[in-house]
Design a protein around this motif. Sequence first.
Motif: not given
Length: 460
Positions: A281-286, A441-452
């Motif tokens: 839900s924190q993903n900015s694209d969504l 991969a951590v950085a990519e997952v964080e981008r997708l979920i929009g949070e650490p």
Amino acid sequence: MRLKLLIILIFILFFLGPHAGATRAEESPPKPRPLGSDLPAFLARAPRQETPDSLGDAAATRESTGTVTLRQALALALMQNPELRAFSWEVRAREAATLQAGLLHNPTIGADLQDLGVSASPDSVPQPQGTLQLSQIIELGGKRTKRREAVALSRDLAWWDYETKRIELFTQVTQAFVDLLRGQQQQELTEETVRLAEETARVVSERVRAGEVSPIEEIRANVALASAGIERDRAGKELEAARKQLAATWGSAIPQFEKAEGILDAISPIPSLTQLAERLSQNSDLARWATEIAQRRAAVDLEQSRAVPDLTLMGGVRRYESTGDNVFIIGLSLPLPLFNRNQGGIQEARDRLEKGEEERRAAEMRVATALSEAYRALSTAHIEATSLKEKVLPGAAQAFEAVNEGYRLGKFGLLDVLDAQRTLFGSRAQHLRALADYHQAVAEVERLIGEPLDVTGGRP
């Protein structure tokens, strides 16, 4: 008398054209995603604002000439990256468009003189008359309110574009920083390989001179030393490219810092894919699609309001010069919507709304698929890095020490030494790659979920 007429007209125009919809432009922008929200980020200066409207002072953000940490690199990029700054100016431009969308049409003033000239017949003398007229377009159907609403939502979409770019830049800097850390450690690893190859070549040369081994082993040792030197040179070039790649994120062509400071060997337990999916839900694209759909609905309302014709109100005063009399003139005009009722514009807006609904569903599927792929890479790298550290590296180090010592005592041949050396340094390089892949991969997952991913640790 003319002054009274103008006052009456102004009152009528103000009454028919109220200042509607003047609130959205002053609303606050969408709330930033948690990822990197504690860092300063550039926001373009608003008109008549003396200092930049930002979460931090750009003048206080300077590139270090010594070591640079991940947080310093992120702060530099978020304040100075040209692409992010461009997105911020687009937000300001759409704020100005919102202001413009809420303005009234300017009134039109006109004057004319009629019946001027000389008549050929003495019985027909022209009667000059002058007219002063004021006209105003009155938008009906709530056009101005709906236009302002649609443009204000477009402004909010620009905020979402800015926020998406900020998150992408955060990820880009993190991944570039990880590449630099890996490059630095790879350089150190290759230099250590060269030192060991030099030591091995020296020992082999002594044993050849003593007649203990064949001269062919000295050739093999020198070949291994040359290969190690080539790998060191390659690692050096890759390291310099990684330094430039990181500096480019904040718009610097030549890096001013000397090295990056961080620890790659810092990993944390990872949550399950189901737990991560619940945080999308924190993903900015969504998140932006709620605003996108609202903006397209506002566009439908605006096009429907345009089907209502606008009223033009006219008023003025006419003076007959021959008699000195003044008369008032009041009129109005209204187009008849017989042929053009904006049918095409309304249908186009409705079709774009339907398109938006499909695009939102496609975005949800795309983000979910990207998260699944990123999680696969994350879990694979986590398992690989953990296994290499706990199972492979200790054994490879012990085997190398034993074979190296045994060669000095004449128990093993040079090929055994070289093989043990390749195994040890190959395992170290593989572990280094696994650590870098994990943090990428951590950085990519964080981008997708929009949070650490994990606020308690796991940062390089």
